[in-house]
Motif scaffolding. Structure first.
Motif, short mmCIF file in Angstrom:
data_model
loop_
_atom_site.label_atom_id
_atom_site.label_comp_id
_atom_site.label_asym_id
_atom_site.label_seq_id
_atom_site.Cartn_x
_atom_site.Cartn_y
_atom_site.Cartn_z
N LEU A 213 -22.68 -51.25 -89.80
CA LEU A 213 -21.69 -51.18 -88.73
C LEU A 213 -21.75 -52.39 -87.81
CD1 LEU A 213 -19.45 -49.60 -87.38
CD2 LEU A 213 -21.17 -48.29 -86.11
N GLU A 214 -22.95 -52.88 -87.49
CA GLU A 214 -23.06 -54.04 -86.62
C GLU A 214 -22.40 -55.26 -87.24
OE1 GLU A 214 -26.41 -56.74 -84.25
OE2 GLU A 214 -27.05 -55.14 -85.61
N GLY A 219 -19.62 -59.37 -87.17
CA GLY A 219 -19.64 -60.43 -88.17
C GLY A 219 -21.04 -60.97 -88.40
N HIS A 220 -21.19 -61.90 -89.34
CA HIS A 220 -22.52 -62.47 -89.62
C HIS A 220 -22.37 -63.88 -90.15
CE1 HIS A 220 -21.24 -60.50 -93.45
NE2 HIS A 220 -21.69 -61.65 -93.97
N GLU A 221 -23.44 -64.63 -90.03
CA GLU A 221 -23.50 -65.99 -90.56
C GLU A 221 -24.04 -65.96 -92.00
OE1 GLU A 221 -22.49 -68.78 -89.19
OE2 GLU A 221 -21.92 -67.92 -87.24
N GLN A 257 -24.74 -49.56 -79.23
CA GLN A 257 -23.99 -49.33 -78.00
C GLN A 257 -24.33 -50.39 -76.95
OE1 GLN A 257 -24.26 -45.30 -76.47
NE2 GLN A 257 -24.10 -44.41 -78.53
N VAL A 258 -25.59 -50.83 -76.94
CA VAL A 258 -26.01 -51.86 -75.98
C VAL A 258 -25.25 -53.15 -76.24
CG1 VAL A 258 -27.95 -53.21 -75.12
CG2 VAL A 258 -28.28 -50.82 -75.78
N LYS A 259 -25.15 -53.54 -77.50
CA LYS A 259 -24.46 -54.78 -77.84
C LYS A 259 -22.96 -54.67 -77.58
CE LYS A 259 -24.47 -58.34 -81.43
NZ LYS A 259 -25.00 -58.75 -82.77
#
Length: 450
Positions: A213-214, A219-221, A257-259
């Motif tokens: 989910l993150e 997204g990601h590199e 949730q923090v992010k």
């Protein structure tokens, strides 16, 4: 079907009344000799055009009774075309009658041919105005947010609320059971907002594994983790300039949730495997069927995130709380799937419509759509029955208070009948077994609209 043309002749002279009655062809003629008779016909028959003698009795030397009749007719049916006649002080009477709302006038002695032209033109104008109202009503109905199909005041109130907040750049939270149309309303909000030219990006937070989910959101590199063979933009980044719809926000895990909170506060994100902040301008709309207040109290949902997301909270009624909508939606789905599958199914049997109205629809619109789709395939003939829908009658609880129970029953019966008759007042009255004036009185008392 062409509406029957009804003409009411209000004339106390029996000979002239007969002469006028036989002078017209193609109309359903009704006659009245006094104010009381005229009002009775207006209530029962609702004629489109009325010819009215202003010198009605008991005012043999004046026109007071005639003007009172004119005023009452227009109070009861403002769209009625009233053509007045007077042999007493024609000019003054004409001016007063027109000021009260009369459509046209003629002076005695009567020229049958001239009056016939006036009457024909009155019917023509009445028909044009009625068609304009129907088109305006259809345009209004078609303008329901997001193309949602509804006639229920409860749902129309929700759509009007969303339209009001669409122009404000605030976060919106939609609360409602699964299958009530939360994503459809979110799309409607996006389309009604200044961001409509941007992308509408939706993600179901409950449908994606917690470990992925993150990456889906931020997204990601390339090389950030095993399998990350290329740099990928997240849903938040893809919604730049548009709207991000987070469905089932209550399923987002606490660490994420923090992010998410940081993004909402700073309006910047960092892809997984990167420390470069990326500014993102997007509007966030979220939805859930869960009780977030209880989750906050239990520590399963961050309170600060909740208040960031819930700047505007809109609660969506279930299908059971929207009397009449089940019938409207069922017809829509039947037409949709019968056309797509070419099954030849055309309509619902009376027992199917009764079952649709009686069922509580725990699965809401999604359940209704699935049942109608299955019935469209399984129906043996051209008519879908209650058995095809696999529905059983289920009684709804009613209040103990007798007056409240009667009002609730009246409201539900009228809404269901309106939906089944597709808003046609005559058809609704026939279904309910009452007269049209009685139906109008009930609808006015309960503030119901066709």
């Amino acid at each position: 079907m062409t509406e029957l043309k009804k003409l009411l002749i209000v004339e106390d002279d029996a000979g002239l009344q007969r002469q006028l009655r036989w002078a017209y062809e193609g109309y359903e003629i009704h006659t009245a000799a006094n104010r009381e008779e005229a009002i009775t016909v207006i209530r029962a028959e609702e004629p489109q055009v009325v010819t009215l003698d202003l010198g009605l009795p008991p005012d043999s030397d004046g026109t007071t009774e005639g003007f009172a009749t004119l005023e009452t007719i227009l109070q009861l049916r403002p769209d009625t075309k009233v053509i007045v006649a007077s042999g007493h002080g024609a000019h003054e009477s004409m001016l007063r009658a027109i000021s009260l709302g009369a459509w046209d006038f003629y002076q005695k002695p009567i020229d049958i041919d001239a009056l016939g032209l006036i009457v024909a033109r009155a019917f023509h104008v009445h028909a044009l105005e009625a068609e304009n109202r129907r088109l305006a009503d259809r345009a209004e109905a078609g303008a329901v947010l997001g193309g949602m199909i509804t006639g229920a005041p409860e749902m129309l109130k929700v759509t009007r609320t969303i339209e009001r907040v669409a122009g404000a750049d605030v976060s919106v939270m939609l609360l409602g059971a699964s299958g009530t149309g939360k994503e459809l309303l979110a799309r409607g909000l996006h389309d009604a907002s200044p961001r409509k030219k941007g992308a509408f990006v939706a993600i179901n937070c409950a449908a994606i594994p917690e470990t992925l989910l993150e990456s889906e959101l931020f997204g990601h590199e390339k090389g950030a983790f095993t399998g990350a063979v290329k740099t990928t933009e997240g849903k938040i980044e893809l919604a730049q300039g548009g709207t991000l719809f987070l469905d089932e926000i209550g399923d987002v895990p606490l660490p994420l949730q923090v992010k998410l909170l940081r993004f909402l506060q700073e309006r910047v994100i960092e892809r997984i495997g990167s420390r470069k902040p990326i500014p993102v301008d997007t509007r966030v709309v979220c939805a859930t069927h869960q009780d977030l207040d209880a989750m906050v109290a239990e520590g399963r949902f961050r309170e600060d995130l909740y208040y960031r997301l819930a700047e505007i909270v809109i609660r969506i009624p279930s299908l059971a709380e929207r009397p009449g909508d089940a019938g409207l939606l069922a017809r829509h789905f039947l037409t949709k799937y019968a056309t797509a599958m070419q099954t030849g199914v055309r309509s619902f049997a009376p027992d199917a419509l009764a079952a649709i109205d009686a069922w509580n629809w725990p699965g809401n619109v999604r359940e209704l759509e699935n049942r109608v789709k299955r019935a469209t395939i399984m129906a043996e003939g051209k008519i879908v029955t209650a058995a095809d829908l696999d529905l059983e009658d289920k009684a709804d609880p009613i209040p103990i208070n007798l007056k409240a129970a009667r009002e609730l029953a009246d409201r539900k019966a009228i809404r269901h009948a309106l939906a089944r008759a597709e808003g046609n007042i005559s058809g609704t009255a026939r279904l309910l077994g009452i007269s049209r004036p009685t139906l109008y009185d009930l609808m006015k008392a309960y503030d119901l609209q066709p």
